[in-house]
Each structure stands twice: as C-alpha cells, then as structure tokens.
Write an enzyme that holds these catalytic residues in place. Structure first.
Site, short mmCIF file in Angstrom:
data_model
loop_
_atom_site.label_atom_id
_atom_site.label_comp_id
_atom_site.label_asym_id
_atom_site.label_seq_id
_atom_site.Cartn_x
_atom_site.Cartn_y
_atom_site.Cartn_z
N PRO A 99 0.52 -1.54 -0.13
CA PRO A 99 -0.45 -0.09 0.19
C PRO A 99 0.59 1.64 0.39
CG PRO A 99 -1.05 -0.84 1.90
CD PRO A 99 0.79 -2.30 1.15
N ARG A 164 -2.60 -9.46 -20.54
CA ARG A 164 -3.55 -9.57 -21.51
C ARG A 164 -2.95 -8.63 -22.49
NH1 ARG A 164 -6.49 -4.60 -21.07
NH2 ARG A 164 -8.52 -5.21 -22.68
N ASP A 179 -9.65 0.36 -24.84
CA ASP A 179 -9.59 0.06 -23.60
C ASP A 179 -9.88 1.13 -22.96
OD1 ASP A 179 -9.80 -3.73 -23.45
OD2 ASP A 179 -7.35 -2.86 -22.33
N1 ADE Z 1 -0.96 -5.11 -0.16
C1 ADE Z 1 -1.72 -5.12 0.95
N2 ADE Z 1 -2.59 -3.77 0.43
C2 ADE Z 1 -2.76 -3.96 -0.83
C3 ADE Z 1 -2.60 -2.64 -1.68
N3 ADE Z 1 -3.86 -1.87 -1.40
N4 ADE Z 1 -2.21 -2.79 -2.63
C4 ADE Z 1 -0.39 -3.06 -2.94
N5 ADE Z 1 -0.62 -4.30 -2.37
C5 ADE Z 1 -1.15 -4.45 -0.86
#
Ligand code: ADE
Length: 239
Positions: A99, A164, A179
């Site tokens: 994150p 893809r 897309d």
């Molecule tokens: N691990 C936990 N949450 C995540 C997210 N939003 N993006 C990437 N990896 C993660």
C-alpha cells in the site's frame, strides 16, 4: 513473458491464473507464470519468513534473507541477462506489492508488458524489511488506497492487466486498443447492449438498431464523453 510470483500462499495465485484469457495464454506458451513458495527459500527447520520489528511495535516483519534468496535463485534459474536495465529486450522488474507503493495504472501495465520478465513479491504482516525495498525492488506498487491482508490479490490484479497486453494474448487487437484508459483513448467505455432489444420493457437505444454505422459511431463517442464527464472528470484533464 516470464512472471515469477513470490508468496507464502502460492495456492492463492496458481488457480486464479489457470482460467480464462490468462489460462489460455499460458497454455499457448505466450506467458510462463510460476508461483514460488517463499518458505522454499528459508534455511531453518521451521521455514520462518517473519520476525519481530526492531524498535518494537505490534506485528511481524518479513525477513530479508528468504526474499533475497528467492530473487537470486529465480534470476539464476531464468537465465543470463537477468538484471539488464529497462529499455533492453531482456529487461526485468522486481515489483513489490505494498500500500506504500505508487498507484497502479494502465500506463504502468503497458510499461510492465514490455518487460521480458517480472518478479512479483507479495508482502504480508506489517510489511517487508526496508532493505528489500531499497536494494532488490525496482517498483513498489499499490493497487489503490485501501489495505488488504496481503499482496497476493494485488499481484493477481497487476498480472492480469499486464499479461492481457502481451501480443497475441487478447485475440482481437481492437479490444485492447479500445480499452478505457488505453493510452490513446483516455475515456471510459460506451454502454453495450445485446439481445433482446426489449427486455422487460427496457429498450436498447434506437440508434443501435438503425444500421447507420456513422450514427452509431457518433453516438458511442458522445456516450464516452458524457460518461467520462459525469463519472471521471479527472480523466479529461489528463492529456
Ligand atoms: N497489500 C495490502 N494492501 C495493498 C494494496 N492496496 N496494494 C498493493 N499491495 C497491498
């Protein structure tokens, strides 16, 4: 393209990539995806992959040794030229799902799809020892501003979006070029309808039944513009 996914839950990765377009691409040999169990790269009896955080605090941190070993062994196994920089035909990226990463986008998917190899690292627990991010990882990627229990689902999202785009994976070239978010379009897709033309009194727009291809094309472009204005005005200023 070669993709190696390093995870403590390989069984979350493997079946998800066995179906549909990605499954067919693998069967055709267009992409070689392998889920690697991080515990196979530990050297202790209990196959430990995490430890307490220096400085204290709740939760565990993923140890650097098994991750370094995994990447080094994968590079050795996948062959020479493993570490050549981006821009050369043998480029490879080491992508950490976190994150804390920069947000994944279609443009990132296009960039990764031009790589010869990807190694995708799935974090768990409180995170990964920072020395992994500092020295081994080329790209820290988040799939959005929400926190999941681990990097496995994000890894699947990234791999699906990237594979893809590999030439030959999606049969009809048009459907990739058109897309939403495709680099040249930058607009959302228009609405799609199929039979019946009248479903419980819900009618398909007349223009689509008219057979006037120019009119249909105009209507679709207009719908794309209207939808994008209404739902994602942020996309319009982007180019
Ligand atoms: N691990 C936990 N949450 C995540 C997210 N939003 N993006 C990437 N990896 C993660």
């Amino acid at each position: 393209m070669i993709v190696d996914v390093v995870t403590i839950f390989p069984q979350m990765i493997e079946p998800a990539l066995a179906e549909g377009v990605i499954g067919r691409a693998r069967a055709k040999g267009l992409v070689d995806v392998k889920a690697r169990d991080l515990r196979d790269y530990t050297s202790d009896k209990h196959r430990v992959v995490d430890d307490v955080a220096f400085g204290g605090g709740p939760g565990m941190v993923m140890k650097p040794e098994p991750i370094f070993r995994a990447v080094e062994e994968i590079d050795r196994e996948r062959g020479r030229d493993a570490g050549k920089p981006e821009g050369e035909t043998t480029a490879r990226a080491v992508v950490l799902m976190t994150p804390q990463g920069r947000q994944f986008s279609q443009a990132e998917a296009v960039r990764f799809s031009r790589m010869e190899r990807l190694i995708v690292l799935c974090g768990r627990y409180e995170g990964v020892d920072e020395r992994v991010a500092e020295t081994l990882v080329t790209d820290e990627i988040s799939i959005g501003d929400y926190v999941l229990t681990g990097g496995e689902l994000p890894a699947l999202v990234v791999i699906d979006a990237v594979v893809r785009l590999v030439p030959g994976v999606v049969g009809d070239k048009e459907s990739v070029a058109n897309d939403s978010f495709a680099e040249d379009a930058g607009l959302l897709d228009f609405p799609h309808y199929t039979r019946p033309a009248d479903f419980r009194g819900l009618k398909v727009p007349d223009v689509l039944l008219s057979g006037h291809h120019k009119e249909i094309e105009r209507w679709r472009r207009e719908q794309q513009r209207l939808r994008t204005e209404k739902r994602r005005p942020d996309l319009l200023g982007r180019k």
